[in-house]
Write a protein that holds these residues in place. Structure first.
Motif, PDB file in Angstrom:
ATOM      1  N   LEU A 118      -0.166  23.332  21.882  1.00  0.00           N
ATOM      2  CA  LEU A 118      -0.823  22.026  21.918  1.00  0.00           C
ATOM      3  C   LEU A 118       0.039  21.002  22.635  1.00  0.00           C
ATOM      4  N   GLY A 119      -0.600  20.150  23.410  1.00  0.00           N
ATOM      5  CA  GLY A 119       0.106  19.059  24.074  1.00  0.00           C
ATOM      6  C   GLY A 119       0.242  17.874  23.122  1.00  0.00           C
ATOM      7  N   PRO A 120       0.942  16.843  23.552  1.00  0.00           N
ATOM      8  CA  PRO A 120       1.201  15.712  22.662  1.00  0.00           C
ATOM      9  C   PRO A 120      -0.043  14.936  22.246  1.00  0.00           C
ATOM     10  N   LEU A 121      -1.100  14.943  23.031  1.00  0.00           N
ATOM     11  CA  LEU A 121      -2.302  14.201  22.658  1.00  0.00           C
ATOM     12  C   LEU A 121      -3.133  14.962  21.624  1.00  0.00           C
ATOM     13  N   THR A 122      -3.323  16.246  21.820  1.00  0.00           N
ATOM     14  CA  THR A 122      -4.079  17.059  20.865  1.00  0.00           C
ATOM     15  C   THR A 122      -3.307  17.240  19.562  1.00  0.00           C
ATOM     16  N   ALA A 123      -2.023  17.489  19.658  1.00  0.00           N
ATOM     17  CA  ALA A 123      -1.204  17.664  18.455  1.00  0.00           C
ATOM     18  C   ALA A 123      -1.219  16.407  17.595  1.00  0.00           C
ATOM     19  N   ARG A 124      -1.297  15.258  18.243  1.00  0.00           N
ATOM     20  CA  ARG A 124      -1.301  13.993  17.493  1.00  0.00           C
ATOM     21  C   ARG A 124      -2.566  13.834  16.671  1.00  0.00           C
ATOM     22  N   VAL A 125      -3.685  14.338  17.148  1.00  0.00           N
ATOM     23  CA  VAL A 125      -4.919  14.269  16.364  1.00  0.00           C
ATOM     24  C   VAL A 125      -4.736  15.017  15.045  1.00  0.00           C
ATOM     25  N   VAL A 126      -4.170  16.195  15.101  1.00  0.00           N
ATOM     26  CA  VAL A 126      -3.923  17.000  13.897  1.00  0.00           C
ATOM     27  C   VAL A 126      -2.942  16.280  12.969  1.00  0.00           C
ATOM     28  N   SER A 127      -1.862  15.773  13.526  1.00  0.00           N
ATOM     29  CA  SER A 127      -0.840  15.148  12.681  1.00  0.00           C
ATOM     30  C   SER A 127      -1.331  13.851  12.048  1.00  0.00           C
ATOM     31  N   ILE A 128      -2.127  13.090  12.756  1.00  0.00           N
ATOM     32  CA  ILE A 128      -2.582  11.805  12.223  1.00  0.00           C
ATOM     33  C   ILE A 128      -3.614  12.004  11.108  1.00  0.00           C
ATOM     34  N   VAL A 129      -4.484  12.993  11.224  1.00  0.00           N
ATOM     35  CA  VAL A 129      -5.462  13.281  10.172  1.00  0.00           C
ATOM     36  C   VAL A 129      -4.744  13.759   8.910  1.00  0.00           C
ATOM     37  N   THR A 130      -3.752  14.595   9.069  1.00  0.00           N
ATOM     38  CA  THR A 130      -2.979  15.080   7.931  1.00  0.00           C
ATOM     39  C   THR A 130      -2.238  13.932   7.249  1.00  0.00           C
ATOM     40  N   ALA A 131      -1.647  13.067   8.033  1.00  0.00           N
ATOM     41  CA  ALA A 131      -0.934  11.916   7.475  1.00  0.00           C
ATOM     42  C   ALA A 131      -1.891  10.972   6.743  1.00  0.00           C
ATOM     43  N   MET A 132      -3.101  10.790   7.248  1.00  0.00           N
ATOM     44  CA  MET A 132      -4.075   9.916   6.607  1.00  0.00           C
ATOM     45  C   MET A 132      -4.446  10.449   5.221  1.00  0.00           C
ATOM     46  N   ALA A 133      -4.625  11.736   5.102  1.00  0.00           N
ATOM     47  CA  ALA A 133      -4.938  12.330   3.798  1.00  0.00           C
ATOM     48  C   ALA A 133      -3.789  12.114   2.814  1.00  0.00           C
ATOM     49  N   ALA A 134      -2.583  12.281   3.278  1.00  0.00           N
ATOM     50  CA  ALA A 134      -1.411  12.082   2.415  1.00  0.00           C
ATOM     51  C   ALA A 134      -1.307  10.633   1.953  1.00  0.00           C
ATOM     52  N   THR A 135      -1.559   9.680   2.840  1.00  0.00           N
ATOM     53  CA  THR A 135      -1.426   8.275   2.446  1.00  0.00           C
ATOM     54  C   THR A 135      -2.547   7.838   1.507  1.00  0.00           C
ATOM     55  N   TRP A 136      -3.734   8.416   1.619  1.00  0.00           N
ATOM     56  CA  TRP A 136      -4.806   8.049   0.682  1.00  0.00           C
ATOM     57  C   TRP A 136      -4.389   8.409  -0.732  1.00  0.00           C
ATOM     58  N   VAL A 137      -3.904   9.614  -0.916  1.00  0.00           N
ATOM     59  CA  VAL A 137      -3.471  10.041  -2.244  1.00  0.00           C
ATOM     60  C   VAL A 137      -2.376   9.110  -2.778  1.00  0.00           C
ATOM     61  N   LEU A 138      -1.384   8.818  -1.964  1.00  0.00           N
ATOM     62  CA  LEU A 138      -0.283   7.962  -2.409  1.00  0.00           C
ATOM     63  C   LEU A 138      -0.733   6.521  -2.661  1.00  0.00           C
ATOM     64  N   ASN A 139      -1.532   5.965  -1.765  1.00  0.00           N
ATOM     65  CA  ASN A 139      -1.998   4.595  -1.972  1.00  0.00           C
ATOM     66  C   ASN A 139      -2.895   4.486  -3.194  1.00  0.00           C
ATOM     67  N   ARG A 140      -3.704   5.482  -3.438  1.00  0.00           N
ATOM     68  CA  ARG A 140      -4.596   5.470  -4.600  1.00  0.00           C
ATOM     69  C   ARG A 140      -3.810   5.615  -5.895  1.00  0.00           C
ATOM     70  N   GLN A 141      -2.805   6.444  -5.882  1.00  0.00           N
ATOM     71  CA  GLN A 141      -2.037   6.694  -7.102  1.00  0.00           C
ATOM     72  C   GLN A 141      -0.952   5.654  -7.347  1.00  0.00           C
ATOM     73  N   LEU A 142      -0.268   5.206  -6.313  1.00  0.00           N
ATOM     74  CA  LEU A 142       0.924   4.385  -6.493  1.00  0.00           C
ATOM     75  C   LEU A 142       0.770   2.925  -6.074  1.00  0.00           C
ATOM     76  N   THR A 143       0.055   2.663  -4.990  1.00  0.00           N
ATOM     77  CA  THR A 143       0.035   1.317  -4.423  1.00  0.00           C
ATOM     78  C   THR A 143      -1.030   0.433  -5.054  1.00  0.00           C
ATOM     79  N   PHE A 144      -2.277   0.861  -4.980  1.00  0.00           N
ATOM     80  CA  PHE A 144      -3.387   0.007  -5.374  1.00  0.00           C
ATOM     81  C   PHE A 144      -4.069   0.439  -6.664  1.00  0.00           C
TER      82      PHE A 144
END
Length: 129
Positions: free
Chosen positions: A31-57
């Motif tokens: 994967l090139g840097p543009l396609t790989a970023r789509v995968v990494s950003i979706v994964t990061a978004m899922a991780a932050t939802w769990v953390l923001n829901r449990q810890l932040t808000f």
């Protein structure tokens, strides 16, 4: 203040997931840097939802589907902003290391995320939970 600290923790974790997975995908896949970023950003978004829901808000008081849809909407607009800034940086200055472009784009998109998550998804910061 507590929310800002936990938001920073969730965002920092999201950044590590995003940048770490991006680096791994670039090193271990074709994967090139543009396609790989789509995968990494979706994964990061899922991780932050769990953390923001449990810890932040905390839970929003809405159904899980409604909260998830709102989070996804804010997250997607934030991700689009992040991705556009990331891509623009790489196209404007091709010698920029992709991980540095992630850091700069993520810092700017973080401002929109705070506004959107704190007001649109989880209610205003002053609202009781």
């Amino acid at each position: 203040m507590r929310r800002i600290v936990w938001f920073a923790v969730a965002g920092g974790t999201g950044f590590l997931v995003d940048a770490g997975l991006l680096a791994l995908l670039l090193a271990a896949t074709p994967l090139g840097p543009l396609t790989a970023r789509v995968v990494s950003i979706v994964t990061a978004m899922a991780a932050t939802w769990v953390l923001n829901r449990q810890l932040t808000f905390g839970r929003s008081g809405r159904s899980l589907v409604s909260e998830g849809a709102r989070y996804g909407g804010v997250g997607l607009t934030s991700a689009a902003l992040n991705y556009l800034l990331y891509t623009g940086t790489l196209l404007a200055v091709p010698s920029t290391p992709p991980v540095l472009a992630v850091a700069a784009a993520s810092a700017i998109a973080m401002l929109w995320s705070w506004f959107g998550y704190s007001r649109i998804v989880f209610g205003s910061p002053a609202s009781p939970k």
